[in-house]
Design an enzyme around this catalytic site. Structure first.
Site, mmCIF file in Angstrom:
data_model
loop_
_atom_site.group_PDB
_atom_site.id
_atom_site.type_symbol
_atom_site.label_atom_id
_atom_site.label_comp_id
_atom_site.label_asym_id
_atom_site.label_seq_id
_atom_site.Cartn_x
_atom_site.Cartn_y
_atom_site.Cartn_z
ATOM 1 N N ASP A 141 0.961 -1.308 -0.034
ATOM 2 C CA ASP A 141 0.167 0.059 0.020
ATOM 3 C C ASP A 141 0.874 1.150 0.056
ATOM 4 O OD1 ASP A 141 -2.628 1.262 2.305
ATOM 5 O OD2 ASP A 141 -2.314 1.404 -0.102
ATOM 6 N N LYS A 144 3.222 3.479 -5.621
ATOM 7 C CA LYS A 144 2.424 2.203 -6.560
ATOM 8 C C LYS A 144 3.363 1.972 -7.487
ATOM 9 C CE LYS A 144 -0.688 3.406 -4.083
ATOM 10 N NZ LYS A 144 -0.816 2.754 -2.653
ATOM 11 N N ASP A 169 -3.313 -3.127 -2.456
ATOM 12 C CA ASP A 169 -4.247 -2.086 -2.744
ATOM 13 C C ASP A 169 -3.967 -1.229 -3.825
ATOM 14 O OD1 ASP A 169 -5.428 0.868 -0.652
ATOM 15 O OD2 ASP A 169 -6.315 -0.686 -1.924
ATOM 16 N N ASN A 170 -5.175 -0.567 -4.449
ATOM 17 C CA ASN A 170 -5.081 0.360 -5.147
ATOM 18 C C ASN A 170 -4.646 -0.033 -6.864
ATOM 19 O OD1 ASN A 170 -3.556 1.840 -2.753
ATOM 20 N ND2 ASN A 170 -5.869 2.709 -3.496
ATOM 21 N N GLU A 199 -11.431 4.088 -1.445
ATOM 22 C CA GLU A 199 -11.885 4.480 -0.200
ATOM 23 C C GLU A 199 -12.790 5.647 -0.005
ATOM 24 O OE1 GLU A 199 -8.766 3.681 -0.916
ATOM 25 O OE2 GLU A 199 -7.108 5.045 -0.114
HETATM 26 O O1 LIG Z 1 -0.440 7.065 -2.854
HETATM 27 C C1 LIG Z 1 -1.025 6.136 -2.052
HETATM 28 N N1 LIG Z 1 -0.379 5.437 -0.952
HETATM 29 C C2 LIG Z 1 1.237 5.642 -0.872
HETATM 30 C C3 LIG Z 1 1.722 6.699 -0.002
HETATM 31 C C4 LIG Z 1 2.710 6.219 0.642
HETATM 32 C C5 LIG Z 1 4.092 6.472 0.290
HETATM 33 C C6 LIG Z 1 5.083 5.621 0.833
HETATM 34 C C7 LIG Z 1 6.170 5.231 0.166
HETATM 35 C C8 LIG Z 1 7.162 4.282 0.849
HETATM 36 C C9 LIG Z 1 8.535 3.746 0.592
HETATM 37 N N2 LIG Z 1 8.973 2.975 1.465
HETATM 38 C C10 LIG Z 1 8.383 2.377 2.402
HETATM 39 C C11 LIG Z 1 7.103 3.109 3.025
HETATM 40 C C12 LIG Z 1 6.744 3.955 2.176
HETATM 41 S S1 LIG Z 1 5.011 4.680 2.405
HETATM 42 C C13 LIG Z 1 -2.430 6.253 -2.071
HETATM 43 C C14 LIG Z 1 -2.941 7.103 -2.883
HETATM 44 C C15 LIG Z 1 -4.558 6.986 -3.007
HETATM 45 C C16 LIG Z 1 -5.146 8.178 -3.923
HETATM 46 C C17 LIG Z 1 -4.700 9.472 -3.828
HETATM 47 C C18 LIG Z 1 -5.554 10.367 -4.476
HETATM 48 C C19 LIG Z 1 -6.443 10.245 -5.292
HETATM 49 F F1 LIG Z 1 -6.966 11.076 -6.113
HETATM 50 C C20 LIG Z 1 -6.818 8.613 -5.605
HETATM 51 C C21 LIG Z 1 -6.385 7.705 -4.783
HETATM 52 C C22 LIG Z 1 -5.155 6.040 -2.434
HETATM 53 C C23 LIG Z 1 -4.596 4.989 -1.593
HETATM 54 O O2 LIG Z 1 -5.079 4.162 -1.127
HETATM 55 C C24 LIG Z 1 -3.111 5.042 -1.540
HETATM 56 O O3 LIG Z 1 -2.546 3.892 -0.773
HETATM 57 MG MG LIG Z 2 -3.998 2.685 -0.579
#
Ligand SMILES: O=C(NCCCCc1cc2cnccc2s1)c1cc(-c2ccc(F)cc2)cc(O)c1O
Ligand SMILES: [Mg+2]
Length: 214
Positions: A141, A144, A169-170, A199
């Site tokens: 998660d 992406k 997810d996603n 979500e």
């Molecule tokens: O980007 C998303 N999740 C990732 C952010 C965490 C970054 C990390 C990088 C990293 C690298 N190494 C270790 C740990 C980590 S944590 C995300 C985005 C949407 C979304 C947003 C806008 C929209 F209009 C529509 C959907 C929905 C979702 O469910 C998501 O999960």
């Molecule tokens: Mg997500």
């Protein structure tokens, strides 16, 4: 300098949820995201699918890539059997700080180890740093475009075993096309798509469940 959305989400948890009650923490975050401010938690609809996969698997070692505010961390950890461990990786220190307090409020500190840093650096250190052999369950998660390289890294580091379940997810929104292409065409995985919604919205999204065949 005002508060951030994760800080406002945490404040709602500390104001409305019962300490030591994971279900009330989950319900409070879902209510906050549906009625106050949208946030990128896996949410209640996809969260129910996550719950059913975790419950069926009953993992003793689990990895979560992407903690954010700790919502899915709490969903997973509350279902883990005694003595099992969930390692969750978060890149953003501000998110990690909020997640630590959400996990503590739910009373799940003894099941969860939150580690800050990029997955590409931390995955190769899992065995030596955290005494992990292999993972029974992995929830993807995070970024992406890291789903595919990190899955290959998990394979190369011997962190997957025959039967390990990956849940991503996603896979529709924002979307993980390279990951889906690889995992659905690889003879080393058996995959299934669970259609759902982004979500707290009516936008289509879904979870891809993939079993590593070794
Ligand atoms: O980007 C998303 N999740 C990732 C952010 C965490 C970054 C990390 C990088 C990293 C690298 N190494 C270790 C740990 C980590 S944590 C995300 C985005 C949407 C979304 C947003 C806008 C929209 F209009 C529509 C959907 C929905 C979702 O469910 C998501 O999960
Ligand atoms: Mg997500």
């Amino acid at each position: 300098t005002g508060s951030t959305r994760p800080q406002r989400l945490l404040r709602a948890v500390q104001k409305k949820a019962t300490q030591g009650d994971p279900q009330s923490v989950i319900a409070t975050i879902d209510h906050f995201c549906r009625h106050s401010e949208w946030a990128m938690n896996v949410g209640d609809e996809k969260g129910s699918i996550l719950d059913s996969v975790v419950t069926e698997l009953n993992p003793s070692s689990a990895l979560e890539l992407g903690t954010y505010c700790g919502y899915s961390t709490v969903r997973i950890a509350r279902l883990l059997p005694p003595g099992s461990k969930l390692i969750t990786l978060e890149f953003n220190p501000a998110y990690a700080a909020v997640a630590r307090q959400v996990i503590a409020w739910a009373g799940l500190n003894d099941k969860v180890q939150l580690v800050e840093g990029p997955s590409g650096d931390l995955i190769p250190q899992m065995k030596e740093l955290f005494g992990v052999q292999t993972f029974d369950f992995v929830f993807l998660d995070h970024w992406k475009d890291r789903y595919l390289p990190d899955t290959k890294l998990l394979e190369e580091c011997g962190l997957l075993r025959k039967g390990t379940v990956l849940l991503a997810d996603n896979v529709i929104c924002p979307g993980t096309p390279e990951y889906l292409e690889y995992i659905r065409n690889s003879s080393r995985y058996e995959s299934r798509y669970f259609k759902s919604h982004l979500e707290y919205t009516k936008v289509e999204d879904g979870l891809e469940k993939s079993v590593f065949l070794g």
